[in-house]
Structures are given as C-alpha cells and as structure tokens.
Design a protein around this motif. Structure first.
Motif, short mmCIF file in Angstrom:
data_model
loop_
_atom_site.label_atom_id
_atom_site.label_comp_id
_atom_site.label_asym_id
_atom_site.label_seq_id
_atom_site.Cartn_x
_atom_site.Cartn_y
_atom_site.Cartn_z
N UNK A 74 0.83 -1.21 0.00
CA UNK A 74 0.00 0.00 0.00
C UNK A 74 0.87 1.26 0.00
N UNK A 75 1.93 1.25 0.81
CA UNK A 75 2.83 2.40 0.88
C UNK A 75 3.58 2.60 -0.44
N UNK A 76 4.00 1.50 -1.02
CA UNK A 76 4.73 1.58 -2.30
C UNK A 76 3.83 2.15 -3.39
N UNK A 78 1.34 4.04 -3.01
CA UNK A 78 0.97 5.43 -2.71
C UNK A 78 2.12 6.39 -2.98
N UNK A 79 3.26 5.87 -3.47
CA UNK A 79 4.37 6.74 -3.86
C UNK A 79 5.38 7.04 -2.78
N UNK A 80 5.49 6.17 -1.77
CA UNK A 80 6.49 6.39 -0.72
C UNK A 80 7.89 6.46 -1.32
N UNK A 81 8.71 7.38 -0.79
CA UNK A 81 10.07 7.54 -1.29
C UNK A 81 10.97 6.39 -0.82
N UNK A 82 10.82 6.03 0.43
CA UNK A 82 11.64 4.97 1.02
C UNK A 82 10.78 4.22 2.02
N UNK A 83 10.86 2.89 2.03
CA UNK A 83 10.09 2.08 2.98
C UNK A 83 11.05 1.33 3.90
N UNK A 84 10.95 1.64 5.18
CA UNK A 84 11.76 0.99 6.21
C UNK A 84 10.84 0.07 7.00
N UNK A 85 11.11 -1.22 6.97
CA UNK A 85 10.31 -2.18 7.73
C UNK A 85 10.99 -2.44 9.07
N UNK A 112 12.32 -13.20 0.42
CA UNK A 112 11.96 -12.83 -0.96
C UNK A 112 10.63 -12.08 -1.01
N UNK A 113 9.65 -12.52 -0.23
CA UNK A 113 8.35 -11.86 -0.19
C UNK A 113 8.47 -10.43 0.30
N UNK A 114 9.27 -10.23 1.35
CA UNK A 114 9.46 -8.88 1.91
C UNK A 114 10.13 -7.97 0.88
N UNK A 115 11.11 -8.49 0.17
CA UNK A 115 11.79 -7.71 -0.87
C UNK A 115 10.83 -7.33 -1.99
N UNK A 116 10.12 -8.32 -2.52
CA UNK A 116 9.23 -8.10 -3.65
C UNK A 116 8.11 -7.14 -3.29
N UNK A 117 7.66 -7.17 -2.05
CA UNK A 117 6.59 -6.25 -1.62
C UNK A 117 7.03 -4.80 -1.75
N UNK A 118 8.34 -4.55 -1.58
CA UNK A 118 8.83 -3.18 -1.77
C UNK A 118 9.62 -2.59 -0.63
#
Length: 297
Positions: A74-76, A78-85, A112-118
């Motif tokens: 959802x964040x990706x 919506x145009x998030x610049x950087x996503x920190x999990x 792999x799932x976490x990476x692909x999610x963004x």
C-alpha cells in the motif's frame, strides 16, 4: 518527512517510536472479508515520504506476515520515497535450512516476499540464525539486545550464564563476556517435531545463580526443562533473559508454575498482560537510533 504506519498488534512500540522520533504514527485499518482474506487501508498521504512500517510477525505468524506485506505494498503504490520495515521479531527465522526430506527453506521465501513487496531497509532484532541476513538482497540491520540485558547484571557477582542448547553457544559466550560471568551449556536434543530432551549440563552450576540466555521462548518447554535440570545439578536459582516472548499455547501457565524466579524479555512482541515473573525491557531507543541513521544517510 517521515511517517510511521503500524497495525494494532504493534501499536505500543510504534507510539513509542513516534514520540522518540517526533513523527506521526498512523494505525492501518485492517479488516477481514467473509473468507478471512485481509483488507488493509492506510488513510494518509505517503507520496515522497519515508515510511516506517512497524510490525512483528509473531503469532498468528501468517496473518502478521500478510499484514506486513500488504502495508508495504500500500505504501509503495501510494508513492512512498523509502520504505523501512521495523520487524523486531521476524517469524520463520528458525526455518533457515531444510531439516526434513523435501522441506522448504521458509526463511529464504519470507525474505523474498518482503523484498518483492517493496521494502528498502529491514531492521530486526536478534535473528535466530545469522545466516538469514544473507537471504536478503536489501539492506538488513540485525540489532543486538544483549547490551540492554547486560545492564541488568552489571553489578551481579558469581553467577553463570547458560545456553539452553549448543545452537545458542556463541550468543551466550558473548553475553557472558559482557557481564563478566562464566558460562555453561545444556545438552539438548530434538527427538521429534516440537519435542526435546535434556540430560546433561556442561559446566559447573553447583551453588551458583544461573541466568538462561536465549532469543526465543515459544511453548516454554525448553526453558522449563533447562531450569529443572540446572536446579537438579545444584544451581541456587534460575532466571532467564529472552529477547522474543512468543509464548504460544499454554506457555504462560508453564512458566508461571516453573521454578524460574524472573524472566527478562523485550517488547519486540506486544502483550497486553504478562505475569509478575516477567520484566519487560524497552527496545525503542535501540530502533530509533537505527531509523535515524537510515533516514539521515
């Protein structure tokens, strides 16, 4: 600008990080469809912002993992610049290799799932196996809780730090050096799935106070059995330092009825109530420092 996004299962830590970092914290609206599919909605503008998603993937592990992935997506979108999990407890971390015929390497698949999610950066705490870091191709920071626990024992004398199995030996040795204590190992073997046996302590624990040092307490079986064996070998008392209080099934009851006097844990997994045996150590500042480093670099 930065924003923190979380679910109600990690709201306490997310709120603490929000205050520490001086950024807004938004709770995602997570609901279920009739067939139990998850529906995630984040009602805030995230375009060109650094988004910090706070979510441990503890029980029920599959739901928590899916919530994390959907919040990231959802964040990706919506145009998030950087996503920190920020994933203090990373579920499936114990499945870092196939231990039975035709078994998957579940930890690699989750990576792999976490990476692909963004996700661009992952911050976690005390991975069960250090090799899980190598399953990711994104930036991973595996923080260490040992210094937090070490502060509790700085002035303690004449005690022994105990690893409940050989797999945690290196972790226990490092902690023992931090606090100036000798160490011992419990000889544990797994005979079948989710069951284990213990019959020997390697090291002298007679007339000593013992502190079991481990990363996870799940069903509580390992911790309770180790405590019984240490006391049978002459230990004066048994305490425990455990990073992740997963506490599945009747673990709380087992630990409450056990002879362990105190159990020190972190707030990597949110619990609404724990017994008086548990002492929670806050990891907010540890994660806040790492988040600041990533955002400012």
């Amino acid at each position: 600008m930065s924003k923190i996004i979380t679910s109600n299962k990690q709201k306490q830590l997310a709120d603490n990080l929000s205050k520490c970092l001086g950024v807004e914290c938004i709770e995602a609206d997570i609901r279920r469809f009739a067939d139990d599919e998850l529906r995630v909605q984040i009602s805030t503008n995230m375009r060109d912002e650094d988004i910090i998603i706070v979510q441990s993937t503890a029980k029920p592990a599959n739901d928590r993992l899916m919530e994390l992935l959907l919040m990231v997506d959802a964040a990706k979108r919506a145009g998030a610049k950087k996503i920190i999990a920020v994933v203090p407890y990373l579920g499936y971390g114990r499945q870092d290799r196939p231990t039975y015929n035709y078994g998957p390497i579940s930890a690699r698949l989750v990576a792999s799932l976490i990476e692909v999610a963004g996700v661009d950066h992952l911050i976690t705490l005390d991975l069960h196996s250090p090799q899980v870091e190598g399953f990711f191709r994104i930036d991973v920071q595996n923080l260490n809780s040992a210094p937090i626990f070490a502060e509790l024992f700085r002035d303690r004398k004449d005690f022994v730090v105990v690893s409940p199995d050989t797999g945690g030996l290196q972790r226990t040795q490092k902690f023992g050096i931090m606090v100036g204590a000798k160490f011992a190992i419990v000889d544990k073997s797994r005979e079948k799935f989710n069951t284990c046996s213990m019959n020997e302590v390697i090291g002298n624990v007679s007339n000593k106070s013992c502190v079991i040092f481990d990363d996870i307490v799940d069903t509580g079986n390992t911790l309770c059995m180790a405590a019984e064996l240490l006391l049978d070998c002459g230990a004066l008392s048994v305490e425990a330092c455990i990073t992740h209080a997963v506490l599945s099934r009747d673990a709380l009851l087992k630990l409450e009825e056990s002879k362990i006097s105190k159990i020190f844990v972190t707030n990597s997994i949110q619990h609404n109530a724990l017994s008086s045996k548990f002492f929670i150590n806050d990891i907010t500042q540890l994660f806040a420092n790492e988040i600041k480093r990533i955002i400012n670099k």
